[in-house]
Design a protein around this motif. Structure first.
Motif, PDB file in Angstrom:
ATOM      1  N   GLY A  79       0.834  -1.191   0.000  1.00 54.66           N
ATOM      2  CA  GLY A  79       0.000   0.000   0.000  1.00 54.66           C
ATOM      3  C   GLY A  79       0.870   1.242   0.000  1.00 54.66           C
ATOM      4  N   PHE A  80       0.259   2.374  -0.187  1.00 51.09           N
ATOM      5  CA  PHE A  80       0.991   3.632  -0.199  1.00 51.09           C
ATOM      6  C   PHE A  80       0.594   4.519   0.978  1.00 51.09           C
ATOM      7  CE2 PHE A  80       1.238   3.093  -5.017  1.00 51.09           C
ATOM      8  CZ  PHE A  80       2.535   2.626  -4.971  1.00 51.09           C
ATOM      9  N   SER A  81      -0.105   3.984   1.942  1.00 56.04           N
ATOM     10  CA  SER A  81      -0.592   4.806   3.046  1.00 56.04           C
ATOM     11  C   SER A  81       0.299   4.676   4.280  1.00 56.04           C
ATOM     12  CB  SER A  81      -2.025   4.414   3.385  1.00 56.04           C
ATOM     13  OG  SER A  81      -2.066   3.056   3.757  1.00 56.04           O
ATOM     14  N   HIS A  82       1.600   4.893   4.082  1.00 54.98           N
ATOM     15  CA  HIS A  82       2.532   4.888   5.203  1.00 54.98           C
ATOM     16  C   HIS A  82       3.572   5.972   4.948  1.00 54.98           C
ATOM     17  CE1 HIS A  82       5.275   2.704   2.545  1.00 54.98           C
ATOM     18  NE2 HIS A  82       4.246   1.936   2.254  1.00 54.98           N
ATOM     19  N   ASP A  83       4.311   6.344   5.960  1.00 58.53           N
ATOM     20  CA  ASP A  83       5.243   7.462   5.863  1.00 58.53           C
ATOM     21  C   ASP A  83       6.653   7.073   5.465  1.00 58.53           C
ATOM     22  OD1 ASP A  83       3.281   9.249   6.572  1.00 58.53           O
ATOM     23  OD2 ASP A  83       3.692   9.067   8.711  1.00 58.53           O
ATOM     24  N   MET A  84       6.931   5.803   5.317  1.00 54.08           N
ATOM     25  CA  MET A  84       8.304   5.369   5.089  1.00 54.08           C
ATOM     26  C   MET A  84       8.822   5.751   3.713  1.00 54.08           C
ATOM     27  SD  MET A  84       9.819   1.582   5.490  1.00 54.08           S
ATOM     28  CE  MET A  84      11.538   1.244   5.230  1.00 54.08           C
ATOM     29  N   GLY A  85       7.993   5.779   2.726  1.00 54.48           N
ATOM     30  CA  GLY A  85       8.420   5.957   1.348  1.00 54.48           C
ATOM     31  C   GLY A  85       7.930   4.775   0.555  1.00 54.48           C
ATOM     32  N   ILE A  86       8.451   4.599  -0.634  1.00 49.78           N
ATOM     33  CA  ILE A  86       8.004   3.510  -1.487  1.00 49.78           C
ATOM     34  C   ILE A  86       8.882   2.282  -1.234  1.00 49.78           C
ATOM     35  CG2 ILE A  86       7.706   2.747  -3.868  1.00 49.78           C
ATOM     36  CD1 ILE A  86       7.277   5.699  -4.596  1.00 49.78           C
ATOM     37  N   ILE A  87       8.237   1.181  -0.878  1.00 52.24           N
ATOM     38  CA  ILE A  87       8.933  -0.082  -0.673  1.00 52.24           C
ATOM     39  C   ILE A  87       8.720  -0.918  -1.924  1.00 52.24           C
ATOM     40  CG2 ILE A  87       9.115  -2.155   0.742  1.00 52.24           C
ATOM     41  CD1 ILE A  87       7.718  -0.502   2.989  1.00 52.24           C
ATOM     42  N   LEU A  88       9.812  -1.281  -2.577  1.00 52.94           N
ATOM     43  CA  LEU A  88       9.713  -2.083  -3.794  1.00 52.94           C
ATOM     44  C   LEU A  88       9.871  -3.559  -3.463  1.00 52.94           C
ATOM     45  CD1 LEU A  88      11.801   0.082  -6.285  1.00 52.94           C
ATOM     46  CD2 LEU A  88       9.319   0.030  -5.954  1.00 52.94           C
ATOM     47  N   PRO A  89       8.930  -4.388  -3.919  1.00 50.69           N
ATOM     48  CA  PRO A  89       8.951  -5.820  -3.600  1.00 50.69           C
ATOM     49  C   PRO A  89       9.859  -6.613  -4.537  1.00 50.69           C
ATOM     50  CG  PRO A  89       6.986  -5.309  -4.831  1.00 50.69           C
ATOM     51  CD  PRO A  89       7.722  -4.006  -4.637  1.00 50.69           C
ATOM     52  N   CYS A  90      11.157  -6.413  -4.395  1.00 52.32           N
ATOM     53  CA  CYS A  90      12.111  -7.176  -5.191  1.00 52.32           C
ATOM     54  C   CYS A  90      13.417  -7.284  -4.416  1.00 52.32           C
ATOM     55  CB  CYS A  90      12.344  -6.527  -6.558  1.00 52.32           C
ATOM     56  SG  CYS A  90      13.150  -4.921  -6.509  1.00 52.32           S
ATOM     57  N   GLN A  91      14.260  -8.180  -4.868  1.00 55.23           N
ATOM     58  CA  GLN A  91      15.566  -8.337  -4.242  1.00 55.23           C
ATOM     59  C   GLN A  91      16.451  -7.160  -4.635  1.00 55.23           C
ATOM     60  OE1 GLN A  91      16.356 -10.753  -2.055  1.00 55.23           O
ATOM     61  NE2 GLN A  91      14.222 -11.383  -2.228  1.00 55.23           N
ATOM     62  N   GLU A  92      17.349  -6.804  -3.750  1.00 59.02           N
ATOM     63  CA  GLU A  92      18.234  -5.674  -3.991  1.00 59.02           C
ATOM     64  C   GLU A  92      19.086  -5.877  -5.242  1.00 59.02           C
ATOM     65  OE1 GLU A  92      21.232  -2.834  -1.403  1.00 59.02           O
ATOM     66  OE2 GLU A  92      20.374  -4.620  -0.486  1.00 59.02           O
ATOM     67  N   VAL A  93      19.584  -7.082  -5.461  1.00 59.58           N
ATOM     68  CA  VAL A  93      20.426  -7.353  -6.631  1.00 59.58           C
ATOM     69  C   VAL A  93      19.625  -7.167  -7.924  1.00 59.58           C
ATOM     70  CG1 VAL A  93      20.053  -9.858  -6.638  1.00 59.58           C
ATOM     71  CG2 VAL A  93      22.152  -8.911  -7.587  1.00 59.58           C
ATOM     72  N   ASP A  94      18.342  -7.542  -7.916  1.00 63.13           N
ATOM     73  CA  ASP A  94      17.494  -7.356  -9.091  1.00 63.13           C
ATOM     74  C   ASP A  94      17.238  -5.875  -9.356  1.00 63.13           C
ATOM     75  OD1 ASP A  94      17.334 -10.118  -9.402  1.00 63.13           O
ATOM     76  OD2 ASP A  94      15.502 -10.245  -8.186  1.00 63.13           O
ATOM     77  N   PHE A  95      17.014  -5.116  -8.293  1.00 62.42           N
ATOM     78  CA  PHE A  95      16.809  -3.681  -8.441  1.00 62.42           C
ATOM     79  C   PHE A  95      18.056  -3.017  -9.018  1.00 62.42           C
ATOM     80  CE2 PHE A  95      17.340   0.621  -6.720  1.00 62.42           C
ATOM     81  CZ  PHE A  95      16.232   1.235  -7.270  1.00 62.42           C
ATOM     82  N   LEU A  96      19.219  -3.366  -8.504  1.00 62.34           N
ATOM     83  CA  LEU A  96      20.464  -2.772  -8.998  1.00 62.34           C
ATOM     84  C   LEU A  96      20.704  -3.138 -10.461  1.00 62.34           C
ATOM     85  CD1 LEU A  96      22.728  -3.261  -5.874  1.00 62.34           C
ATOM     86  CD2 LEU A  96      21.735  -1.131  -6.726  1.00 62.34           C
ATOM     87  N   SER A  97      20.379  -4.361 -10.842  1.00 61.17           N
ATOM     88  CA  SER A  97      20.508  -4.782 -12.228  1.00 61.17           C
ATOM     89  C   SER A  97      19.576  -3.971 -13.124  1.00 61.17           C
ATOM     90  CB  SER A  97      20.213  -6.267 -12.347  1.00 61.17           C
ATOM     91  OG  SER A  97      20.223  -6.673 -13.683  1.00 61.17           O
ATOM     92  N   PHE A  98      18.320  -3.846 -12.710  1.00 62.91           N
ATOM     93  CA  PHE A  98      17.355  -3.044 -13.456  1.00 62.91           C
ATOM     94  C   PHE A  98      17.813  -1.601 -13.583  1.00 62.91           C
ATOM     95  CE2 PHE A  98      14.002   0.107 -12.596  1.00 62.91           C
ATOM     96  CZ  PHE A  98      13.391   0.128 -13.843  1.00 62.91           C
ATOM     97  N   PHE A  99      18.230  -1.029 -12.477  1.00 65.69           N
ATOM     98  CA  PHE A  99      18.617   0.381 -12.481  1.00 65.69           C
ATOM     99  C   PHE A  99      19.841   0.621 -13.361  1.00 65.69           C
ATOM    100  CE2 PHE A  99      20.131   4.400 -10.693  1.00 65.69           C
ATOM    101  CZ  PHE A  99      18.964   5.123 -10.772  1.00 65.69           C
ATOM    102  N   SER A 100      20.773  -0.326 -13.381  1.00 69.83           N
ATOM    103  CA  SER A 100      21.960  -0.162 -14.230  1.00 69.83           C
ATOM    104  C   SER A 100      21.587  -0.219 -15.713  1.00 69.83           C
ATOM    105  CB  SER A 100      23.017  -1.203 -13.903  1.00 69.83           C
ATOM    106  OG  SER A 100      22.590  -2.487 -14.298  1.00 69.83           O
ATOM    107  N   MET A 101      20.512  -0.929 -16.055  1.00 69.86           N
ATOM    108  CA  MET A 101      20.075  -1.013 -17.444  1.00 69.86           C
ATOM    109  C   MET A 101      19.426   0.281 -17.926  1.00 69.86           C
ATOM    110  SD  MET A 101      18.590  -4.908 -17.853  1.00 69.86           S
ATOM    111  CE  MET A 101      16.973  -4.304 -17.506  1.00 69.86           C
ATOM    112  N   ILE A 102      18.709   0.978 -17.041  1.00 65.37           N
ATOM    113  CA  ILE A 102      17.984   2.164 -17.477  1.00 65.37           C
ATOM    114  C   ILE A 102      18.744   3.455 -17.225  1.00 65.37           C
ATOM    115  CG2 ILE A 102      15.768   1.039 -17.155  1.00 65.37           C
ATOM    116  CD1 ILE A 102      15.385   2.912 -14.707  1.00 65.37           C
ATOM    117  N   ALA A 103      19.774   3.407 -16.411  1.00 61.10           N
ATOM    118  CA  ALA A 103      20.495   4.630 -16.075  1.00 61.10           C
ATOM    119  C   ALA A 103      21.489   5.030 -17.149  1.00 61.10           C
ATOM    120  CB  ALA A 103      21.226   4.465 -14.758  1.00 61.10           C
TER     121      ALA A 103
END
Length: 103
Positions: A79-103
């Motif tokens: 959900g988006f009704s919390h103050d923490m920020g956006i929590i992405l449901p993926c492994q950190e290594v997958d996020f870094l791989s994705f981000f390196s592809m689009i950056a």
């Protein structure tokens, strides 16, 4: 904390805009408000992986279909009704791989 599921794209967009506005506070005096001081304008914070590692990403990522899919999954899972920020449901290594592809 209960989950809030949105049934419209508009409410998801409104929630994301609110989070981004709150998390994009670079250069403002936010000591009393509890808002982050290290997020440059045009960026927002996401938390990734089991340890909730914090990343500052550019708003331009919001246009990428893979990132939009992650946001949709995030809304369903956390959900988006919390103050923490956006929590992405993926492994950190997958996020870094994705981000390196689009950056």
């Amino acid at each position: 904390m209960g989950l809030r599921k949105s049934h419209t794209k508009q409410s998801q967009a409104q929630a994301i805009k609110k989070i981004i506005k709150k998390c994009s506070s670079f250069g403002k005096n936010n000591e009393d408000s509890g808002l982050p001081n290290d997020v440059p304008r045009g960026h927002f914070v996401v938390y990734v992986g089991e340890r909730r590692s914090r990343y500052i990403v550019p708003i331009s990522c919001l246009d990428h279909p893979t990132f939009q899919d992650l946001l949709h999954r995030s809304e369903e899972e956390f959900g988006f009704s919390h103050d923490m920020g956006i929590i992405l449901p993926c492994q950190e290594v997958d996020f870094l791989s994705f981000f390196s592809m689009i950056a």
